[in-house]
Write a protein that holds these residues in place. Sequence first.
Motif, PDB file in Angstrom:
ATOM      1  N   ARG A 185       0.863  -1.286   0.068  1.00  0.00           N
ATOM      2  CA  ARG A 185      -0.028  -0.081  -0.110  1.00  0.00           C
ATOM      3  C   ARG A 185       1.061   1.121  -0.079  1.00  0.00           C
ATOM      4  N   HIS A 186       0.553   2.180  -0.737  1.00  0.00           N
ATOM      5  CA  HIS A 186       1.392   3.500  -0.818  1.00  0.00           C
ATOM      6  C   HIS A 186       1.250   4.041   0.507  1.00  0.00           C
ATOM      7  N   THR A 187       2.453   4.141   1.081  1.00  0.00           N
ATOM      8  CA  THR A 187       2.396   4.532   2.774  1.00  0.00           C
ATOM      9  C   THR A 187       3.646   5.560   2.950  1.00  0.00           C
ATOM     10  N   VAL A 188       3.222   6.436   3.958  1.00  0.00           N
ATOM     11  CA  VAL A 188       4.410   7.431   4.200  1.00  0.00           C
ATOM     12  C   VAL A 188       4.368   7.303   5.885  1.00  0.00           C
ATOM     13  N   PHE A 189       5.693   7.216   6.114  1.00  0.00           N
ATOM     14  CA  PHE A 189       5.712   7.407   7.625  1.00  0.00           C
ATOM     15  C   PHE A 189       6.526   8.886   7.977  1.00  0.00           C
ATOM     16  N   VAL A 190       5.493   9.402   8.910  1.00  0.00           N
ATOM     17  CA  VAL A 190       6.010  10.694   9.350  1.00  0.00           C
ATOM     18  C   VAL A 190       6.490  10.950  10.784  1.00  0.00           C
ATOM     19  N   GLU A 191       7.650  11.410  10.779  1.00  0.00           N
ATOM     20  CA  GLU A 191       8.267  11.552  12.340  1.00  0.00           C
ATOM     21  C   GLU A 191       7.979  13.033  12.746  1.00  0.00           C
ATOM     22  N   SER A 192       7.148  13.248  13.633  1.00  0.00           N
ATOM     23  CA  SER A 192       7.110  14.512  13.950  1.00  0.00           C
ATOM     24  C   SER A 192       8.053  15.194  14.758  1.00  0.00           C
ATOM     25  N   ASP A 193       9.019  14.309  15.514  1.00  0.00           N
ATOM     26  CA  ASP A 193      10.043  15.261  16.101  1.00  0.00           C
ATOM     27  C   ASP A 193      11.109  15.340  15.416  1.00  0.00           C
ATOM     28  N   ILE A 194      11.137  16.677  15.161  1.00  0.00           N
ATOM     29  CA  ILE A 194      12.265  17.149  13.896  1.00  0.00           C
ATOM     30  C   ILE A 194      13.820  17.331  14.403  1.00  0.00           C
ATOM     31  N   VAL A 233      11.890   4.600   0.774  1.00  0.00           N
ATOM     32  CA  VAL A 233      12.662   3.785   1.312  1.00  0.00           C
ATOM     33  C   VAL A 233      12.642   2.577   0.590  1.00  0.00           C
ATOM     34  N   ALA A 234      11.159   2.300   0.033  1.00  0.00           N
ATOM     35  CA  ALA A 234      11.160   1.203  -0.867  1.00  0.00           C
ATOM     36  C   ALA A 234       9.932   1.758  -2.008  1.00  0.00           C
ATOM     37  N   GLU A 235       9.611   0.878  -3.061  1.00  0.00           N
ATOM     38  CA  GLU A 235       8.676   1.260  -3.879  1.00  0.00           C
ATOM     39  C   GLU A 235       7.550   2.275  -3.346  1.00  0.00           C
ATOM     40  N   ARG A 236       7.028   1.476  -2.496  1.00  0.00           N
ATOM     41  CA  ARG A 236       5.792   1.819  -1.702  1.00  0.00           C
ATOM     42  C   ARG A 236       5.781   2.386  -0.502  1.00  0.00           C
ATOM     43  N   LEU A 237       6.956   2.836   0.016  1.00  0.00           N
ATOM     44  CA  LEU A 237       6.989   2.990   1.448  1.00  0.00           C
ATOM     45  C   LEU A 237       8.034   4.300   1.378  1.00  0.00           C
ATOM     46  N   HIS A 238       7.576   5.320   1.877  1.00  0.00           N
ATOM     47  CA  HIS A 238       8.354   6.825   1.881  1.00  0.00           C
ATOM     48  C   HIS A 238       8.526   7.340   3.357  1.00  0.00           C
ATOM     49  N   VAL A 239       9.531   8.114   3.812  1.00  0.00           N
ATOM     50  CA  VAL A 239       9.740   8.693   4.981  1.00  0.00           C
ATOM     51  C   VAL A 239       9.664  10.273   4.903  1.00  0.00           C
ATOM     52  N   LEU A 240       8.991  10.821   5.814  1.00  0.00           N
ATOM     53  CA  LEU A 240       8.949  12.145   5.816  1.00  0.00           C
ATOM     54  C   LEU A 240       9.634  12.773   7.347  1.00  0.00           C
ATOM     55  N   ALA A 241      10.892  13.036   7.382  1.00  0.00           N
ATOM     56  CA  ALA A 241      11.435  13.397   8.476  1.00  0.00           C
ATOM     57  C   ALA A 241      12.440  14.222   8.624  1.00  0.00           C
ATOM     58  N   SER A 242      12.855  14.951   9.559  1.00  0.00           N
ATOM     59  CA  SER A 242      13.809  16.180   9.648  1.00  0.00           C
ATOM     60  C   SER A 242      14.852  15.643  10.619  1.00  0.00           C
ATOM     61  N   GLU A 243      15.956  16.291  10.618  1.00  0.00           N
ATOM     62  CA  GLU A 243      17.015  15.830  11.705  1.00  0.00           C
ATOM     63  C   GLU A 243      17.677  17.392  11.795  1.00  0.00           C
ATOM     64  N   GLU A 244      16.909  18.326  12.526  1.00  0.00           N
ATOM     65  CA  GLU A 244      17.349  19.625  12.743  1.00  0.00           C
ATOM     66  C   GLU A 244      18.525  19.920  13.734  1.00  0.00           C
ATOM     67  N   VAL A 272       1.287   6.707   8.446  1.00  0.00           N
ATOM     68  CA  VAL A 272       1.563   6.554   9.515  1.00  0.00           C
ATOM     69  C   VAL A 272       2.568   7.708  10.562  1.00  0.00           C
ATOM     70  N   MET A 273       1.980   8.179  11.653  1.00  0.00           N
ATOM     71  CA  MET A 273       2.778   9.367  12.234  1.00  0.00           C
ATOM     72  C   MET A 273       2.894   8.818  13.549  1.00  0.00           C
ATOM     73  N   ASP A 274       4.376   9.153  13.845  1.00  0.00           N
ATOM     74  CA  ASP A 274       5.093   8.765  15.114  1.00  0.00           C
ATOM     75  C   ASP A 274       4.907  10.218  15.795  1.00  0.00           C
ATOM     76  N   VAL A 275       3.977  10.334  16.914  1.00  0.00           N
ATOM     77  CA  VAL A 275       3.826  11.765  17.526  1.00  0.00           C
ATOM     78  C   VAL A 275       4.015  11.414  19.094  1.00  0.00           C
ATOM     79  N   PRO A 276       5.210  12.137  19.688  1.00  0.00           N
ATOM     80  CA  PRO A 276       5.259  12.003  21.047  1.00  0.00           C
ATOM     81  C   PRO A 276       4.301  12.935  21.559  1.00  0.00           C
ATOM     82  N   PHE A 277       3.578  12.931  22.464  1.00  0.00           N
ATOM     83  CA  PHE A 277       2.554  13.693  22.965  1.00  0.00           C
ATOM     84  C   PHE A 277       3.455  14.777  23.949  1.00  0.00           C
ATOM     85  N   LEU A 278       3.718  15.831  23.395  1.00  0.00           N
ATOM     86  CA  LEU A 278       4.121  16.954  24.156  1.00  0.00           C
ATOM     87  C   LEU A 278       3.106  18.185  23.833  1.00  0.00           C
ATOM     88  N   PRO A 279       3.248  19.077  24.925  1.00  0.00           N
ATOM     89  CA  PRO A 279       2.080  19.852  24.867  1.00  0.00           C
ATOM     90  C   PRO A 279       2.291  21.088  23.851  1.00  0.00           C
TER      91      PRO A 279
END
Length: 420
Positions: A185-194, A233-244, A272-279
């Motif tokens: 499935r066309h999937t993107v992994f989003v890492e909210s902790d930049i 990352v693969a044909e149908r898996l992408h990553v949206l992340a930063s390393e600031e 699919v979003m990895d979101v640490p719950f910070l205020p």
Amino acid sequence: MSQQGSRGVPAEIGPAGRPDRLTVLAFLGDPATEQVLRDGLGDTVANGMDIRRGTVRTAIAAMSKMQTPEVLIVDIAGEEQPLHALGELSDVVEPGVRVLVIGDTDDVDFYRHITRGMGVMEYIFKPITREAVARHFAPLITRKTIGQEATRGGRVVVIMGARGGVGATSIAGNLSWLLGVMAKRHTVFVESDIHMGSGALLLGGKTGPGLRMALETPDRIDPLFVERAAQPVAERLHVLASEEKLTEPLHYAPGAARRLIEALRVRYNFIVMDVPFLPMPCNRELIEFAHHRVIVMDPSLASVRDTLRLMSLPNGPWQPQSPTIVLNRQGRPGGLTRKQIEDALKVKIDIVIPDMPKQLNESASFGEPAIATRGPFRQAIIELSREVGFVAGREDGVIEGAGQVTAVGGIFKMLSLSKR
């Protein structure tokens, strides 16, 4: 039934809403389906729900002697002539009843025939999930639609750790791998902790400035931006992340998270979003505009406390059900038992992952997804995929066939090292 009953009376004229009428009456064939139905509907039933053990034949016999409820749920699994049985049912229920059906037939033509030709309002097939019940049955029971904006486009899943170090990133990354690589499935992994996120590292993906730009300058978000910002990352898996840089804080623009989500939903089946719950406003908006929330906890007292706090957050406009609770590292020495945790939370744990430090540590170090190896962890992620909206059934064979798919990534790939 729900459209044009045996007496030819339109459903709108039916006697719905009578105070003496039961809201939901269900006839189910097994206890597992009953439990999932209860969990999926939760507190949505206003005037009560009566669940009885039985089949569609049991429902026919009962409806010939008692008052029709507002909503009738019947189980046709194992019925040799389901169409004939549903026809008999329509002869003994009032025209205004909303009939929902659970069965074991995974067939599009069957679904179309009973929903378009026989007046059944909705049909889901076994094994049913809380997500399917909440998404397909609950709005028809409450008469509250989620809205077209929530149903059009890809599905957004937020993975939240009850606290740091409980394994939320590993679970989110492996879930993304299952959906994008194994299920194709066309999937993107989003890492909210930049600044400190490790999801891209886990999957062997590249980071870039795109996520930060989207959250700070949402006017730049368009289909071309999404294509360039998400790294493959693969044909149908992408990553949206930063390393600031740690010295450069995020200057979040209110509303940017929702705009980013809307753009991603046009391009991907699953976000699919990895979101640490910070205020923080950014994290709050990412959580609010997800379709499904997953809370990952470990067997510690502090994790129980923080899980209770996360469970108390109100549902967003696209979330018809309560969060899915994942207990990770169950059986860890000194940890709480499952019963102790469930007693404290006052809810059932949905997914349990045993403590497997060696396997998961090697996976994180060498960039080889743990789900590629058959075992309890992989089975738990497959169960989680069903909970969040992945359609089980014929796809199970595809997943099993992809069992030995691996990827050399992570820090070893980036540093040109090899596994020894």
